[in-house]
Scaffold this motif. Structure first.
Motif, PDB file in Angstrom:
ATOM      1  N   ASP A 291      39.521 -18.198  21.370  1.00 20.51           N
ATOM      2  CA  ASP A 291      40.056 -16.841  21.253  1.00 20.51           C
ATOM      3  C   ASP A 291      41.391 -16.825  20.534  1.00 20.51           C
ATOM      4  O   ASP A 291      41.747 -15.834  19.891  1.00 20.51           O
ATOM      5  CB  ASP A 291      40.268 -16.228  22.648  1.00 20.51           C
ATOM      6  CG  ASP A 291      39.004 -15.643  23.233  1.00 20.51           C
ATOM      7  OD1 ASP A 291      37.926 -16.189  22.948  1.00 20.51           O
ATOM      8  OD2 ASP A 291      39.088 -14.647  23.976  1.00 20.51           O
ATOM      9  N   GLN A 341      39.016  -3.525  21.543  1.00 20.37           N
ATOM     10  CA  GLN A 341      40.043  -4.551  21.442  1.00 20.37           C
ATOM     11  C   GLN A 341      40.699  -4.565  20.062  1.00 20.37           C
ATOM     12  O   GLN A 341      41.916  -4.728  19.944  1.00 20.37           O
ATOM     13  CB  GLN A 341      39.435  -5.930  21.752  1.00 20.37           C
ATOM     14  CG  GLN A 341      39.169  -6.173  23.225  1.00 20.37           C
ATOM     15  CD  GLN A 341      38.871  -7.633  23.527  1.00 20.37           C
ATOM     16  OE1 GLN A 341      38.598  -8.424  22.635  1.00 20.37           O
ATOM     17  NE2 GLN A 341      38.913  -8.002  24.793  1.00 20.37           N
ATOM     18  N   VAL A 378      43.734  -7.623  23.663  1.00 18.11           N
ATOM     19  CA  VAL A 378      43.119  -8.846  23.163  1.00 18.11           C
ATOM     20  C   VAL A 378      44.021 -10.058  23.376  1.00 18.11           C
ATOM     21  O   VAL A 378      43.559 -11.200  23.288  1.00 18.11           O
ATOM     22  CB  VAL A 378      42.769  -8.684  21.656  1.00 18.11           C
ATOM     23  CG1 VAL A 378      44.013  -8.805  20.789  1.00 18.11           C
ATOM     24  CG2 VAL A 378      41.703  -9.670  21.231  1.00 18.11           C
ATOM     25  N   SER A 383      37.635 -12.077  24.803  1.00 16.59           N
ATOM     26  CA  SER A 383      37.003 -11.205  23.822  1.00 16.59           C
ATOM     27  C   SER A 383      35.482 -11.221  23.948  1.00 16.59           C
ATOM     28  O   SER A 383      34.830 -10.182  23.930  1.00 16.59           O
ATOM     29  CB  SER A 383      37.401 -11.615  22.398  1.00 16.59           C
ATOM     30  OG  SER A 383      38.759 -11.369  22.178  1.00 16.59           O
TER      31      SER A 383
END
Length: 482
Positions: A291, A341, A378, A383
């Motif tokens: 991520d 996001q 985020v 995510s």
């Protein structure tokens, strides 16, 4: 693919006791490709009772027989590789390489479990009495409930139950409603064809949104002695709480906010494809996906350019097509989370280096973000989509602090030409596993895997799972003449 898939209870495929079915919706086509039995609490109890009755058979057969079944099941899975590609494409949106990985890893896990069927599960202990022998012996725990997700379904179904079966337990699989075939029935069918006795493996599917009561009934059933859950942290918390109230041991493999740290000496040309893979494989819908990429500030601009260029060139489309690299998101909820996001990150000042909000139904383009604020969702939310953020840092200390700034602790990665420095940095990451000079997505079936903190507890894989799925019992054997 059309037709109907019934529940697997006591070796037979049966309809739901309510006779209700649900449509197995394809994220690839947007339509149903199969009807599946919608199990009820009554069905769940029947499955647990079938598994409990089968313990007397399976728990007492030779480890040689258990090994043979697992090895044959591995061969059966591999023999149907091409067929499984289509099932994955339709049910989960997985591309061919992702389906192949699931088959390969599931077969490897079954073979690893077969090798553990004869693992030493006892020890001799001393006694103050020379005519007494103390023996600590591990015996099958009982019925194992495995609650399996949709994203790497065949791998995770196999990881959840293979070693449990190898050491004599019986199982009930509750597959995700998003992927009942690949998260349960494919494995169960291979094991059944391989000769596993009736009732040893059972599968109870449930309609979307209807699994809570069914799962609770099984967790609370006295015959269920182990619970394995792989999925989101919020759901895992509730299942772990229920298991704890019922004094059941549980393994929780939950979410992550996985960091990859790229040091200043890294070869970015070499590592950009691996970073893209670990960020966007299976449309980012992997618990181990990267991520956050944390890079030394001297290399941030170059990495942003290289990764954005690579991501922009990736082929997004129908997973049944050979050149597709990124298939669809699993459902509309996932698509909504993806756009939320991104919009929130941009609202808080982030820069979109590639990708955007122009999602085509469930087909989301890979997104690379820079300048993400800690205020953005985020920054801290998992995510579970093809979104990766790049964060520049001045040194290793800043990299470690940022990597550990998360409630999660599943997996991470460190990329560096200096192997010693990379290993030292890896030791400081608060995660259950770290890859040094490798992508964050990857594990091996003989190596225990699991997370820390909000990423769960317990381990699946290797001899650790032999302990997980057995109970230790002590026998005092008196009257021996030494």
């Amino acid at each position: 693919m059309n037709g109907f898939k019934g529940l697997l209870i006591n070796g037979r495929e049966v309809p739901s006791s309510s006779e209700q079915r649900f449509e197995n919706m394809s994220p690839t086509t947007g339509s149903s490709f199969l009807q599946v039995a919608a199990g009820t609490v009554k069905d769940a109890i029947s499955a647990v009772e079938a598994a409990s009755a089968a313990l007397a058979v399976w728990g007492n057969v030779s480890f040689v027989e258990r090994r043979q079944v697992l090895l044959k099941a591995a061969e059966i899975l591999e023999s149907r590789r091409k067929e499984h590609r289509m099932t994955f494409a339709l049910e989960t949106g997985g591309v061919a390489s992702w389906a192949d990985m699931n088959v390969t890893e599931a077969a490897s896990t079954l073979r690893e479990a077969a090798g553990l069927a004869s693992a030493a599960i006892g020890e001799m202990l001393p006694s103050h009495d020379p005519r007494t022998i103390n023996v600590a012996r591990r015996t099958p725990a009982g019925v194992v409930l495995a609650i399996v997700p949709w994203n790497a379904p065949l791998v995770l179904a196999t990881r959840s139950v293979a070693i449990a079966l190898a050491v004599g337990n019986t199982v009930v699989i509750r597959p995700s409603e998003e992927a009942p075939l690949t998260a349960g029935y494919l494995l169960a069918e291979a094991l059944t064809e391989a000769g596993i006795p009736d009732g040893v493996v059972n599968v109870v599917s449930s309609a979307p949104g209807q699994g809570r009561n069914l799962i609770a009934a099984m967790v609370e059933h006295p015959a269920v002695r182990r619970v394995v859950f792989i999925g989101s942290t919020p759901v895992g918390r509730s299942i772990a709480e229920l298991a704890g109230r019922n004094l059941k041991s549980a393994v929780m493999e939950l979410g992550g906010k996985n960091p990859t740290v790229v040091r200043a000496d890294a070869d970015l040309k070499l590592w950009t494809p691996a970073l893209a893979f670990s960020s966007f494989v299976n449309a980012g819908q992997v618990c181990m996906a990267t991520d956050r990429i944390i890079v030394h500030e001297s290399r941030a601009a170059e990495l942003q350019e290289r990764l954005a260029s690579h991501a922009k060139a990736m082929v997004v489309g129908d997973p049944r097509e050979a050149d597709t690299e990124v298939g669809p998101l699993i459902n509309q909820k996932a698509a909504d989370s993806y756009t939320r996001q991104i919009a929130d990150a941009v609202h808080h000042g982030a820069r979109l280096l590639t990708g955007g909000l122009d999602i085509d139904g469930l087909y989301a383009r890979p997104v690379v973000l820079a300048g993400v604020s800690p205020k953005a969702a985020v920054y801290y939310e998992e995510s579970f989509a093809p979104i990766v953020s790049i964060y520049p840092v001045a040194n290793d200390d800043e990299a470690v602090a940022l990597a550990n700034d998360s409630e999660f602790g599943l997996i991470g990665s460190v990329i560096s030409a200096d192997l010693h420095a990379a290993q030292e940095l890896a030791k400081r990451l608060k995660v259950g596993a770290v890859h040094v000079n490798g992508p964050s997505v990857g594990d091996e079936p003989h190596v225990p895997f699991g997370g820390l903190a909000a990423s769960g507890f317990g381990r699946l894989g290797g001899f650790e799972s032999v302990r997980t799925f057995t109970e230790e019992r002590t026998f005092y054997l008196h009257g021996y003449d030494n």
